[in-house]
Design a protein around this motif. Structure first.
Motif, PDB file in Angstrom:
ATOM      1  N   ASN A  12      26.182  43.053  40.894  1.00  0.00           N
ATOM      2  CA  ASN A  12      26.462  42.342  42.145  1.00  0.00           C
ATOM      3  C   ASN A  12      26.948  43.357  43.170  1.00  0.00           C
ATOM      4  O   ASN A  12      27.786  44.206  42.868  1.00  0.00           O
ATOM      5  CB  ASN A  12      27.514  41.259  41.893  1.00  0.00           C
ATOM      6  CG  ASN A  12      27.869  40.480  43.143  1.00  0.00           C
ATOM      7  OD1 ASN A  12      28.603  40.964  43.994  1.00  0.00           O
ATOM      8  ND2 ASN A  12      27.356  39.277  43.238  1.00  0.00           N
ATOM      9  N   THR A  13      26.454  43.289  44.371  1.00  0.00           N
ATOM     10  CA  THR A  13      26.747  44.319  45.378  1.00  0.00           C
ATOM     11  C   THR A  13      28.015  44.057  46.176  1.00  0.00           C
ATOM     12  O   THR A  13      28.336  44.827  47.085  1.00  0.00           O
ATOM     13  CB  THR A  13      25.571  44.445  46.353  1.00  0.00           C
ATOM     14  OG1 THR A  13      25.345  43.175  46.999  1.00  0.00           O
ATOM     15  CG2 THR A  13      24.298  44.864  45.629  1.00  0.00           C
ATOM     16  N   GLY A  64      38.067  41.479  44.229  1.00  0.00           N
ATOM     17  CA  GLY A  64      37.944  41.527  45.683  1.00  0.00           C
ATOM     18  C   GLY A  64      36.493  41.583  46.094  1.00  0.00           C
ATOM     19  O   GLY A  64      35.584  41.570  45.260  1.00  0.00           O
ATOM     20  N   ALA A  65      36.256  41.664  47.416  1.00  0.00           N
ATOM     21  CA  ALA A  65      34.905  41.718  47.961  1.00  0.00           C
ATOM     22  C   ALA A  65      34.765  42.940  48.858  1.00  0.00           C
ATOM     23  O   ALA A  65      35.549  43.116  49.796  1.00  0.00           O
ATOM     24  CB  ALA A  65      34.599  40.456  48.759  1.00  0.00           C
ATOM     25  N   LEU A  66      33.788  43.777  48.575  1.00  0.00           N
ATOM     26  CA  LEU A  66      33.487  44.914  49.444  1.00  0.00           C
ATOM     27  C   LEU A  66      32.611  44.398  50.579  1.00  0.00           C
ATOM     28  O   LEU A  66      31.421  44.199  50.422  1.00  0.00           O
ATOM     29  CB  LEU A  66      32.762  46.007  48.657  1.00  0.00           C
ATOM     30  CG  LEU A  66      32.455  47.301  49.419  1.00  0.00           C
ATOM     31  CD1 LEU A  66      33.741  48.042  49.773  1.00  0.00           C
ATOM     32  CD2 LEU A  66      31.528  48.202  48.603  1.00  0.00           C
ATOM     33  N   PRO A 108      31.135  48.229  43.378  1.00  0.00           N
ATOM     34  CA  PRO A 108      30.835  46.803  43.165  1.00  0.00           C
ATOM     35  C   PRO A 108      29.908  46.557  41.984  1.00  0.00           C
ATOM     36  O   PRO A 108      28.949  47.297  41.746  1.00  0.00           O
ATOM     37  CB  PRO A 108      30.183  46.378  44.485  1.00  0.00           C
ATOM     38  CG  PRO A 108      29.738  47.638  45.137  1.00  0.00           C
ATOM     39  CD  PRO A 108      30.709  48.684  44.707  1.00  0.00           C
ATOM     40  N   GLY A 109      30.237  45.507  41.226  1.00  0.00           N
ATOM     41  CA  GLY A 109      29.389  45.035  40.146  1.00  0.00           C
ATOM     42  C   GLY A 109      29.285  45.927  38.931  1.00  0.00           C
ATOM     43  O   GLY A 109      28.413  45.728  38.086  1.00  0.00           O
ATOM     44  N   PHE A 116      32.379  53.552  50.420  1.00  0.00           N
ATOM     45  CA  PHE A 116      31.361  53.461  49.382  1.00  0.00           C
ATOM     46  C   PHE A 116      29.999  53.676  50.051  1.00  0.00           C
ATOM     47  O   PHE A 116      29.728  53.104  51.109  1.00  0.00           O
ATOM     48  CB  PHE A 116      31.392  52.094  48.703  1.00  0.00           C
ATOM     49  CG  PHE A 116      32.402  51.986  47.602  1.00  0.00           C
ATOM     50  CD1 PHE A 116      32.146  52.553  46.356  1.00  0.00           C
ATOM     51  CD2 PHE A 116      33.608  51.326  47.801  1.00  0.00           C
ATOM     52  CE1 PHE A 116      33.083  52.461  45.326  1.00  0.00           C
ATOM     53  CE2 PHE A 116      34.548  51.224  46.778  1.00  0.00           C
ATOM     54  CZ  PHE A 116      34.278  51.802  45.539  1.00  0.00           C
ATOM     55  N   PRO A 117      29.141  54.492  49.464  1.00  0.00           N
ATOM     56  CA  PRO A 117      27.836  54.753  50.084  1.00  0.00           C
ATOM     57  C   PRO A 117      26.910  53.549  50.001  1.00  0.00           C
ATOM     58  O   PRO A 117      27.069  52.673  49.151  1.00  0.00           O
ATOM     59  CB  PRO A 117      27.287  55.927  49.254  1.00  0.00           C
ATOM     60  CG  PRO A 117      27.950  55.768  47.922  1.00  0.00           C
ATOM     61  CD  PRO A 117      29.331  55.231  48.213  1.00  0.00           C
TER      62      PRO A 117
END
Length: 317
Positions: free
Chosen positions: A37-38, A56-58, A83-84, A126-127
């Motif tokens: 998940n992104t 959390g959510a990026l 993420p993910g 984060f890239p």
């Protein structure tokens, strides 16, 4: 037993559920794997940690949205996972927190927590991360009234327990699809309207310890929109019982626009404008001419009709 007495017991039980473990977080049980998940990230206590205390959510390269009750320590004490990812793989990128933003009116003085939404800014980006759209209050209220479908995703516990707290959180993220709730149980009467959303959970599908701060996501036209961060619930939470109307609440960025703008300004970026609900074009009134002998009348309406005894004048006459 009186309703007031039951409410008091439920509130006391929930307060214990949320704080007795030392991590006031509530994890996804009965869901499906969400690895890769992104959006979902784990809030880690160290760079080498393999389990998360909160989720959390990026939402942007350096911006993580979560619950304020997860941010009780200095920002530098948090490391955010890519993420993910599987948290057991410590070779994956982890970035340290630099600063967090918490609403001035957030309070942990009593359950449920008021305006439980927070932001942690990372020391580096984060890239390959795009800025996520966020829902506005009109959309949230509409989705609640329609009990529209929505998705939870987080790094919380995944096993039932007899009583809280739950056991270890999951090293991999999980997700479940549920619906918003138009009914807000009386356990949440103290929360300020317009600062939270409500989703339905159950014993079979629920959030648990470690899912606090996790993203609530709504798919609109094939695109995921960020709604809010998981805050609290009035039952379930990886236990085998659930109160009559079992729901979870989330803190909303759309109720904290100035806070969101401050965080984005801090990193030199423009905050996303909350997505706007589709605006239906205003219906146009139609005008017709009605005749009765030598008498004529103009009738204007959305669906005009001639009065009794009158006939509509044709456009050819």
């Amino acid at each position: 037993m009186t309703k007031a007495r039951i409410t008091t017991i439920v509130a006391a039980f929930l307060a214990f559920t949320l704080v007795s473990s030392g991590i006031p977080a509530i994890a996804i049980y009965g869901g499906t794997p969400a690895t890769n998940n992104t959006i979902v990230v784990g809030l880690l206590n160290s760079q080498s940690a393999t389990l998360a205390g909160c989720s959390g959510a990026l939402v942007a390269p350096r911006i993580v949205m979560t619950a304020s009750h997860c941010l009780t320590r200095p920002a530098e004490s948090f490391w955010i996972s890519a993420p993910g990812t599987d948290l057991r793989d410590t070779k994956t990128l982890r970035i340290q927190g630099e600063k967090h933003f918490i609403p001035a009116n957030f309070s942990m003085a009593s359950f449920p927590y008021q305006n439980d939404f927070g932001i942690i800014v990372l020391k580096s980006p984060f890239p390959n991360t795009q800025t996520l759209e966020i829902a506005n209050l009109v959309q949230v209220n509409t989705w609640m009234s329609e009990e529209s479908s929505v998705m939870h995703v987080g790094y919380g516990c995944t096993a039932l327990v007899e009583s809280p707290p739950c056991r270890e959180t999951s090293p991999t993220p999980n997700q479940l699809t549920t619906v918003f709730s138009k009914e807000v149980p009386n356990q949440f009467d103290s929360l300020v309207k317009g600062t939270f959303s409500v989703t339905k959970i159950s014993v079979d599908k629920t959030i648990c310890g470690g899912d606090s701060g996790s993203p609530l996501l709504k798919e609109v036209s094939g695109k995921l929109i960020y709604v809010g961060s998981q805050s609290s619930s009035n039952g379930a939470g990886c236990t085998k019982t659930c109160n009559i109307v079992c729901v979870a609440t989330q803190g909303l960025p759309s109720a904290n626009i100035e806070l969101v703008e401050s965080a984005f300004s801090y990193v030199g970026a423009v905050a996303p404008t909350p997505t706007q609900a589709p605006v239906k074009p205003a219906a146009k009134k139609i005008t017709i001419i009605c005749i009765k002998g030598k008498l004529t009348k103009k009738i204007s309406n959305l669906s005009p009709k001639c009065p009794a005894g009158y006939k509509k004048k044709s456009s050819a006459s």
